[in-house]
Each structure stands twice: as structure tokens, then as C-alpha cells.
Design a protein around this motif. Structure first.
Motif, PDB file in Angstrom:
ATOM      1  N   ARG A  13       0.836  -1.202   0.000  1.00  0.00           N
ATOM      2  CA  ARG A  13       0.000   0.000   0.000  1.00  0.00           C
ATOM      3  C   ARG A  13       0.868   1.249   0.000  1.00  0.00           C
ATOM      4  O   ARG A  13       1.928   1.285   0.635  1.00  0.00           O
ATOM      5  CB  ARG A  13      -0.910   0.014   1.231  1.00  0.00           C
ATOM      6  CG  ARG A  13      -2.036  -1.009   1.169  1.00  0.00           C
ATOM      7  CD  ARG A  13      -3.047  -0.817   2.294  1.00  0.00           C
ATOM      8  NE  ARG A  13      -2.469  -1.018   3.617  1.00  0.00           N
ATOM      9  CZ  ARG A  13      -2.769  -2.061   4.410  1.00  0.00           C
ATOM     10  NH1 ARG A  13      -3.624  -2.962   4.023  1.00  0.00           N
ATOM     11  NH2 ARG A  13      -2.214  -2.160   5.589  1.00  0.00           N
ATOM     12  N   LEU A  14       0.395   2.260  -0.743  1.00  0.00           N
ATOM     13  CA  LEU A  14       1.073   3.553  -0.754  1.00  0.00           C
ATOM     14  C   LEU A  14       0.197   4.562  -0.039  1.00  0.00           C
ATOM     15  O   LEU A  14      -1.025   4.393   0.035  1.00  0.00           O
ATOM     16  CB  LEU A  14       1.305   4.036  -2.187  1.00  0.00           C
ATOM     17  CG  LEU A  14       2.193   3.180  -3.098  1.00  0.00           C
ATOM     18  CD1 LEU A  14       2.275   3.819  -4.479  1.00  0.00           C
ATOM     19  CD2 LEU A  14       3.585   3.029  -2.502  1.00  0.00           C
ATOM     20  N   VAL A  15       0.823   5.598   0.463  1.00  0.00           N
ATOM     21  CA  VAL A  15       0.079   6.687   1.081  1.00  0.00           C
ATOM     22  C   VAL A  15       0.472   7.976   0.370  1.00  0.00           C
ATOM     23  O   VAL A  15       1.651   8.254   0.186  1.00  0.00           O
ATOM     24  CB  VAL A  15       0.392   6.792   2.590  1.00  0.00           C
ATOM     25  CG1 VAL A  15      -0.278   8.028   3.187  1.00  0.00           C
ATOM     26  CG2 VAL A  15      -0.067   5.534   3.317  1.00  0.00           C
ATOM     27  N   THR A  16      -0.525   8.740  -0.052  1.00  0.00           N
ATOM     28  CA  THR A  16      -0.271  10.021  -0.704  1.00  0.00           C
ATOM     29  C   THR A  16      -0.808  11.135   0.180  1.00  0.00           C
ATOM     30  O   THR A  16      -1.932  11.055   0.667  1.00  0.00           O
ATOM     31  CB  THR A  16      -0.983  10.082  -2.072  1.00  0.00           C
ATOM     32  OG1 THR A  16      -0.484   9.024  -2.891  1.00  0.00           O
ATOM     33  CG2 THR A  16      -0.740  11.420  -2.759  1.00  0.00           C
ATOM     34  N   ARG A  17       0.034  12.136   0.386  1.00  0.00           N
ATOM     35  CA  ARG A  17      -0.409  13.280   1.201  1.00  0.00           C
ATOM     36  C   ARG A  17       0.111  14.560   0.563  1.00  0.00           C
ATOM     37  O   ARG A  17       0.878  14.495  -0.405  1.00  0.00           O
ATOM     38  CB  ARG A  17       0.130  13.132   2.610  1.00  0.00           C
ATOM     39  CG  ARG A  17       1.652  13.007   2.638  1.00  0.00           C
ATOM     40  CD  ARG A  17       2.112  12.967   4.071  1.00  0.00           C
ATOM     41  NE  ARG A  17       3.482  12.538   4.195  1.00  0.00           N
ATOM     42  CZ  ARG A  17       4.449  13.361   4.634  1.00  0.00           C
ATOM     43  NH1 ARG A  17       4.214  14.631   4.868  1.00  0.00           N
ATOM     44  NH2 ARG A  17       5.661  12.891   4.800  1.00  0.00           N
ATOM     45  N   SER A  18      -0.303  15.662   1.109  1.00  0.00           N
ATOM     46  CA  SER A  18       0.184  16.939   0.597  1.00  0.00           C
ATOM     47  C   SER A  18       1.686  17.013   0.798  1.00  0.00           C
ATOM     48  O   SER A  18       2.203  16.638   1.855  1.00  0.00           O
ATOM     49  CB  SER A  18      -0.486  18.085   1.348  1.00  0.00           C
ATOM     50  OG  SER A  18       0.264  19.261   1.188  1.00  0.00           O
ATOM     51  N   SER A  19       2.396  17.494  -0.248  1.00  0.00           N
ATOM     52  CA  SER A  19       3.848  17.565  -0.111  1.00  0.00           C
ATOM     53  C   SER A  19       4.247  18.665   0.860  1.00  0.00           C
ATOM     54  O   SER A  19       5.370  18.694   1.336  1.00  0.00           O
ATOM     55  CB  SER A  19       4.488  17.822  -1.485  1.00  0.00           C
ATOM     56  OG  SER A  19       4.101  19.107  -1.929  1.00  0.00           O
ATOM     57  N   VAL A  20       3.330  19.556   1.157  1.00  0.00           N
ATOM     58  CA  VAL A  20       3.660  20.652   2.082  1.00  0.00           C
ATOM     59  C   VAL A  20       3.654  20.132   3.517  1.00  0.00           C
ATOM     60  O   VAL A  20       4.634  20.234   4.244  1.00  0.00           O
ATOM     61  CB  VAL A  20       2.655  21.818   1.933  1.00  0.00           C
ATOM     62  CG1 VAL A  20       3.051  22.961   2.861  1.00  0.00           C
ATOM     63  CG2 VAL A  20       2.579  22.278   0.495  1.00  0.00           C
ATOM     64  N   SER A  21       2.528  19.534   3.901  1.00  0.00           N
ATOM     65  CA  SER A  21       2.417  19.036   5.260  1.00  0.00           C
ATOM     66  C   SER A  21       1.186  18.158   5.358  1.00  0.00           C
ATOM     67  O   SER A  21       0.227  18.310   4.594  1.00  0.00           O
ATOM     68  CB  SER A  21       2.302  20.208   6.247  1.00  0.00           C
ATOM     69  OG  SER A  21       1.754  19.735   7.463  1.00  0.00           O
ATOM     70  N   LEU A  22       1.242  17.305   6.334  1.00  0.00           N
ATOM     71  CA  LEU A  22       0.132  16.387   6.542  1.00  0.00           C
ATOM     72  C   LEU A  22      -1.155  17.142   6.886  1.00  0.00           C
ATOM     73  O   LEU A  22      -2.252  16.631   6.690  1.00  0.00           O
ATOM     74  CB  LEU A  22       0.517  15.436   7.675  1.00  0.00           C
ATOM     75  CG  LEU A  22      -0.226  14.127   7.796  1.00  0.00           C
ATOM     76  CD1 LEU A  22      -0.207  13.356   6.494  1.00  0.00           C
ATOM     77  CD2 LEU A  22       0.389  13.299   8.920  1.00  0.00           C
ATOM     78  N   VAL A  23      -1.024  18.354   7.418  1.00  0.00           N
ATOM     79  CA  VAL A  23      -2.227  19.059   7.854  1.00  0.00           C
ATOM     80  C   VAL A  23      -2.963  19.711   6.683  1.00  0.00           C
ATOM     81  O   VAL A  23      -4.100  20.126   6.826  1.00  0.00           O
ATOM     82  CB  VAL A  23      -1.930  20.124   8.941  1.00  0.00           C
ATOM     83  CG1 VAL A  23      -1.281  19.471  10.147  1.00  0.00           C
ATOM     84  CG2 VAL A  23      -1.086  21.257   8.403  1.00  0.00           C
ATOM     85  N   PHE A  24      -2.321  19.800   5.524  1.00  0.00           N
ATOM     86  CA  PHE A  24      -3.017  20.360   4.357  1.00  0.00           C
ATOM     87  C   PHE A  24      -3.707  19.243   3.597  1.00  0.00           C
ATOM     88  O   PHE A  24      -3.065  18.266   3.213  1.00  0.00           O
ATOM     89  CB  PHE A  24      -2.035  21.079   3.426  1.00  0.00           C
ATOM     90  CG  PHE A  24      -1.495  22.347   4.036  1.00  0.00           C
ATOM     91  CD1 PHE A  24      -2.289  23.487   4.111  1.00  0.00           C
ATOM     92  CD2 PHE A  24      -0.199  22.402   4.545  1.00  0.00           C
ATOM     93  CE1 PHE A  24      -1.798  24.660   4.675  1.00  0.00           C
ATOM     94  CE2 PHE A  24       0.291  23.560   5.115  1.00  0.00           C
ATOM     95  CZ  PHE A  24      -0.505  24.699   5.187  1.00  0.00           C
ATOM     96  N   PRO A  25      -5.017  19.386   3.363  1.00  0.00           N
ATOM     97  CA  PRO A  25      -5.733  18.330   2.650  1.00  0.00           C
ATOM     98  C   PRO A  25      -5.497  18.393   1.134  1.00  0.00           C
ATOM     99  O   PRO A  25      -4.977  19.372   0.618  1.00  0.00           O
ATOM    100  CB  PRO A  25      -7.191  18.616   2.986  1.00  0.00           C
ATOM    101  CG  PRO A  25      -7.248  20.057   3.316  1.00  0.00           C
ATOM    102  CD  PRO A  25      -5.902  20.470   3.816  1.00  0.00           C
TER     103      PRO A  25
END
Ligand SMILES: Nc1ncnc2c1ncn2[C@@H]1O[C@H](COP(=O)(O)OP(=O)(O)O)[C@@H](O)[C@H]1O
Ligand SMILES: [Mg+2]
Lengths: 384, 245
Positions: free
Chosen positions: A53-65
């Protein structure tokens, strides 16, 4: 028969001193075991995670959706067989001390986590109820929740009191599986945000992708991130394991400190016991000299000290290991949801026993060496 | 080497000497002991010559600090001289390595100390048995010997008592039984009555006298009690490390 008897009787000559030493060793070994288990539990989340499994998140920070519109695009990437998303909710149950993870999840989420074992009935009930929720076994047991209960959470990110119907309790497929998470429907969260809170909806905290082949992780990650480069919300994709370790890395310094403390505890008790053994041996110089005068070897005298020291250390060590289990059980009950896989490992037990062994040997080393070397005439003078 | 191999019977030694008068059991020649304190040399024993024939009972007397204990310790093989020779039953013990010396002591010397030096965690029986732990005797043989030795010193009924449950005189009798148990060549006693009252001291001296007379044990005893010295066949005086006959 003669040496063990002698050693045993010697060990109990100063009952209070020996008892205190044993208690000290027990405390040190239990503390050592607990601290190591904390570190283990911290890493366990990462170890239990799937490399498929991969996880994709905002490259800026986890708090940005990220925009929800990414979902179909990600699904198009070669090598991705399924996409799910989840939002961190961060609600408070009764009061702030009751911390546990809460996620609003997309419909496909549970299909991607086969390690969350839920009965078909409960799964159906959950899917059918817009305000339904499921909780891990550990979490449910901690708060005494039963299926059918209403669970109120006070929102911190999303205002208001949110009440969920507990529709199922999931178990972990493996020992390391986290069963202290609270999951509910993303759609419920999203619609409420849009309709009642007047906020911007259609946002995902993070995406989870199922890989066709775990070996493609690097290529698929690169492809996903390339797709959103130069967009308003650039992404950072990594394996779930790397994602979890990223959390761990944030606390690497703390983990290092805990590990250091666990060894410091052992070093301290080692110093204390070395001092005790030195004192004990010094009081017995005349006896050691007498043994030697009668023809016993220097090695015999050293053996008496080593055997006594090892006996006390291993006795304390074994009791310490035995007491680590109830101690860990109590600890797990209190902090269960923060450190989900809190379990004393075989490695920890081996390390605890090795620590006890080292304590015994180190504590005896200098006194034994001195007692073996002391000249008979000097030792005999120690009385008169 | 084993200690036994070096220690023949008296008869054997006589044969080896080819009919010449037998060498005394203990033959000390030019024995000196110095201590170095900084660059200062402190003589403790100076050029001692002493013979002790087998079966003798010698009292070593002299003022405190004259070197009595030092001489006794050298004879017993628990201290090393600066120079000189100590031949005991034909063996120059000054030439033995520490390990060989330990083996030699276990077979040849019985120790009696002023403060008894019993192991506090062992019963009277266990203390007497202690030297036998270094032998290959069976449990049963050891028990028989210990019982005999305890009977000899009149403590059969105290076998299970710990030292701190015994009077000073009883403890010293346990120590005497321990000194006898291996049937040693030589018994050394350093102020054996120094910690005891008159009456008890008398009993202990009587016991030593019996060992010498009835069991033919060679005894060297340090004492500064003239009454104790009376029991000996012979009194040797030390003054500032020198023998005065
Ligand atoms: N380790 C030592 N270092 C220096 N001097 C010592 C040591 N041991 C004994 N002596 C000295 O040797 C002398 C003889 O001691 P000792 O044989 O015990 O005398 P005694 O038994 O006749 O009272 C004493 O003056 C003592 O101070
Ligand atoms: Mg003396």
C-alpha cells in the motif's frame, strides 16, 4: 553440593541487604523491559503496515488536505488497483485524556485493510448507517463499548458534538494489528461540513493506494507525484511503511532517549550492586584468607563471590521478567490507544535476562579479583 | 605434582638418608623476612635457624611485634620469606609455586587461629569437614572422620550448631578438630588461647597436649602466656626478629 550450599547461606547472611538488592534489580529489570517495549510498540505500527500500500499526502504538510478530485486520477495510474482516502477527525471523547485515532474513511477503505477483521453482519450494518462507526477491539474494551452504543465525539477541527452509532467492533488479523482506531463514514463528515458547517468540503487528508505489485512502489509513487506537480496541491507518495516510519522519525530523539534511559537504569543498578558486593566481600576477607590457608584456591574464593552475585542478579532478573508481564498489561490498559501493539517481545525477555547476567558478572568482577589476590596473611589480619 | 608425592613417611626419609640421623621434620636455615616501606628496609625476621623434630611441641614466645606470627606463617606456608630455606618433611616449601603451596598446605598443615576463623554459615560439622572437601573422600568417609574428630574434642553433641551458637572454647575445639581432620604433618597454632579465659584456655591447652602425646602430632604454638608455654616440650624466644635460645 558444598559450594551451592555455601553460596546460598552466604547470600542470606544479610537478609535486608540481599532483599534490597533483589528489589533494586527487579525494579531495574522491569523498567528496562517496559522502556524497551515502549520503543518496540512505537515501531510496531510501521512493521505491521503493508508494503503493498502507498500513502499520498500533501507535499507541504500532513495538515493540508488534498482535493477529492484526485481520487479518480490516482486510480488511473498504472499499477494502482484501488484507492481509498481518509480524514483525521481529532475529536475528543468525554475529555482530552481519552486519546485515540479517529478517521473518516471512504467506502473502499475497509477492502484495503483485510487485517481489520469485521463480521459480515457488522460490516453491512456499518455500511447501511450514515452515522455508523466501527471501533477496534482494544478501544471498545477500554471504554466498555458495545455494538449499538452511541459514541459522542466533540470535534476540534470540525465543531460540534458528533454522535456515532457503533455498528461493529473489529479484531486484528495479526498480533501487531492496531485495534484501537475509530472509523466512520467520510461521506457523513463531508456532507456535514458542506451543509451544516458551511466549510469547503470534498477534501481528503490522505489517499491510500493498493498496488498490483509491491515491487512497483517506487515507480507508482513517482507517477502519482508527477501527475500533480505544478498543481496547487502537490503530493508526496510513499509506502505505508515509510509513512509510518516518518511518524516514528519525528520522535526518533525521544525513542533514542528512552533507549538510553533503559540502559542507564541497568548501569545504575550495576553500580549499586557492585558496591554491595564489594562491601560484602570486604567483610569476608578473613574468611577468604582462611579458605586459602586451608588449601582452597584463589579461583575458589572468586567463584564464591561470582556465584553469589550471579545468583542474586538472576533471581532478581527472573522475578523482574515475571513482573514485566503484569506491569506491561497495566500499562497497555492505560495507554493502549497511543501505543496499540504494546506487547513484551521474546527479544526483550532475552535482553532482560542478559542484563541480569551482566549485572551479576560485573558486580562480582572487582570484588572477586581483589579477594582472589589478597595475601593470606593480610586477609587473616582483617579480624584481629 | 601432588603434595603427597613429596611427603614420604619418616621411615622412607631415614632410608634415603642412608642410615644417617634423620632430618628434623622442620628444618629452617638462614631465614629472613623484610618489609620495604618506601626506601626503608624493615627487618622482621633476621637469619633464623631452627629445627623441630617430629613429635615435638614447641612454644614460640616473645614480645609483641617480635615476629612470632610471621615466623609461624612462613612455616605454615601462608607467607613467603625474603631469603632462606624452610624444609618440611624434606620439601623446601619456599620453592613451591602458590598453587603447589596451597596443595601442600591442604595435606600437611593444620591451622589453629586466635579467633578460631570458623565459617559462620557452616555448622560445627561443616567446618570440621571443610578441609576434606579438597580430598576425594566419599561422603560417608568424610562423615566418619568428622564424627571421630568431633568426638575427640568432645563436641559430638554440637555437630549441628553454628559457630555463633557455641562458646569461644567450643569454637576453638571445633577449629582443633578441623586442624586434625586431614591428619596433617604439622599443626600450627597462633595464640590459640589468646581470646579465652583461664579455665577454658587450660582445657584447650590440655587438648593440644593430648594431640601431641597421644596422636604424636608435631605442634608449633605461638603464645605470650607462660602458663601455655609450660605445656610445650620446648620454648623458643624471639626478640626483634632474632632467635634467642
Ligand atoms: N605487611 C607488613 N608490612 C610491614 N610490616 C609488617 C607487616 N606485617 C607485619 N609487619 C611487622 O612485622 C613485625 C612482626 O609482626 P608479627 O610477626 O605479627 O609479630 P608478633 O606476632 O610477634 O606480635 C611487626 O613489627 C609488624 O609491624
Ligand atoms: Mg602475632
Amino acid at each position: 553440593m558444598f559450594v551451592p550450599l555455601l553460596v546460598l547461606r552466604n547470600a542470606f547472611r544479610h537478609k535486608l541487604r540481599t532483599t534490597l538488592t533483589v528489589v533494586g534489580i527487579i525494579v531495574a529489570i522491569v523498567a528496562f523491559g517496559m522502556l524497551r517495549t515502549i520503543v518496540d510498540a512505537w515501531y510496531a505500527g510501521a512493521n505491521a503496515s503493508s508494503s503493498a500500500r502507498l500513502v499520498t499526502r500533501s507535499s507541504v504538510s500532513l495538515v493540508f488536505p488534498l482535493p477529492l478530485s484526485y481520487a479518480p486520477k490516482i486510480r488511473q495510474v498504472d499499477g494502482v488497483t484501488r484507492v481509498a482516502w481518509a480524514n483525521w477527525f481529532g475529536g475528543i471523547y468525554i475529555n482530552e485524556r481519552n486519546f485515540f485515532a479517529q478517521f473518516a474513511i471512504s467506502p473502499s477503505y475497509l477492502d484495503m485493510y483485510p487485517e481489520f477483521v469485521l463480521s459480515d453482519d457488522e460490516r453491512r450494518a456499518f455500511v447501511a448507517d450514515r452515522t455508523g462507526a466501527i471501533a477496534g477491539r482494544k478501544l471498545a474494551e477500554k471504554y466498555g463499548w458495545k455494538v449499538g452504543d452511541q459514541i459522542p465525539l466533540r470535534g476540534t477541527i470540525f465543531p460540534g458534538t458528533w454522535t456515532f452509532n457503533l455498528r461493529g467492533i473489529y479484531d486484528g488479523a495479526e498480533e501487531g494489528t492496531d485495534t484501537s482506531t475509530f472509523l466512520f463514514h467520510y461521506d457523513f463528515l463531508n456532507e456535514t461540513i458542506k451543509q451544516k458547517l458551511g466549510g469547503r468540503g470534498d477534501q481528503a487528508g490522505l489517499y491510500i493506494e493498493q498496488l498490483a505489485h509491491p515491487d512497483d512502489a517506487a515507480a507508482v509513487s513517482a507517477a502519482i507525484d508527477a501527475m500533480f506537480r505544478n498543481s496547487l496541491a502537490e503530493t508526496l507518495t510513499e509506502t505505508e511503511k515509510a509513512f509510518q516510519l516518518g511518524f516514528v522519525a519525528m520522535s526518533e530523539a525521544i525513542l533514542l532517549a528512552i533507549q538510553a534511559v533503559s540502559f542507564v537504569v541497568i548501569v545504575i543498578i550495576m553500580a549499586v550492586m557492585a558496591n554491595t558486593m564489594a562491601m560484602t566481600a570486604r567483610e569476608r576477607y578473613a574468611e577468604y584468607a582462611t579458605f586459602k590457608a586451608l588449601g582452597f584456591s584463589n579461583g575458589f574464593v572468586a567463584l564464591l563471590i561470582f556465584a553469589e552475585s550471579l545468583g542474586i542478579a538472576l533471581f532478581g532478573g527472573l522475578l523482574g521478567v515475571a513482573l514485566t508481564f503484569p506491569a506491561a498489561g497495566t500499562f497497555a490498559k492505560t495507554v493502549g490507544s497511543i501505543l496499540p501493539a504494546f506487547k513484551v517481545s521474546a527479544d526483550t525477555i532475552v535482553l532482560q535476562l542478559a542484563a541480569a547476567l551482566v549485572i551479576g558478572v560485573v558486580a562480582a568482577a572487582i570484588p572477586a579479583w581483589r579477594a582472589a589476590r589478597v595475601r593470606i596473611v593480610d586477609g587473616l589480619r582483617a579480624i584481629g | 605434582m601432588t603434595a603427597d608425592a613429596q611427603v614420604g613417611t619418616v621411615d622412607e626419609r631415614r632410608e634415603h638418608a642412608g642410615g644417617a640421623p634423620p632430618e628434623p621434620l622442620v628444618a629452617i636455615r638462614n631465614l629472613s623476612k623484610y618489609y620495604l616501606r618506601g626506601d626503608q628496609v624493615i627487618p622482621v625476621l633476621v637469619d633464623i635457624d631452627l629445627d623441630v623434630p617430629e613429635g615435638d611441641f614447641v612454644a614460640l614466645m616473645g614480645p609483641s611485634g617480635s615476629g612470632k606470627s610471621t615466623l609461624l606463617n612462613l612455616i605454615a606456608g601462608i607467607d613467603k620469606p625474603s631469603s632462606g630455606e624452610i624444609r618440611i618433611a624434606g620439601v623446601d616449601i619456599t620453592q613451591l609455586s602458590d598453587a603447589d603451596l596451597a596443595l601442600w598446605r591442604s595435606a600437611n598443615v593444620g591451622f589453629i587461629f586466635q579467633f578460631y576463623n570458623l565459617m559462620p554459615v557452616l555448622s560445627a560439622f561443616g567446618n570440621v569437614e571443610l578441609p576434606l572437601q579438597l580430598t576425594s573422600l566419599s561422603r560417608r568417609e568424610r562423615r566418619d572422620r568428622v564424627e571421630t574428630a568431633l568426638a575427640l574434642v568432645g563436641l559430638s553433641d554440637r555437630a549441628t550448631h553454628l559457630p555463633n551458637e557455641l562458646s569461644g572454647g567450643q569454637q576453638q575445639r571445633v577449629a582443633i578438630a578441623r586442624a586434625l581432620i586431614t591428619d596433617p604433618t604439622l599443626i600450627v597454632a597462633d595464640e590459640p588461647t589468646g581470646d579465652l579465659d583461664r579455665t577454658t584456655a587450660g582445657e584447650i591447652l590440655g587438648l593440644l597436649e593430648r594431640l601431641n602425646r597421644e596422636l604424636d602430632k608435631t605442634i608449633i604454638m605461638v603464645t605470650h602466656d607462660p602458663k601455655a608455654a609450660e605445656k610445650a616440650h620446648r620454648v623458643v624466644h624471639l626478640e626483634k626478629g632474632v632467635l634467642v635460645h
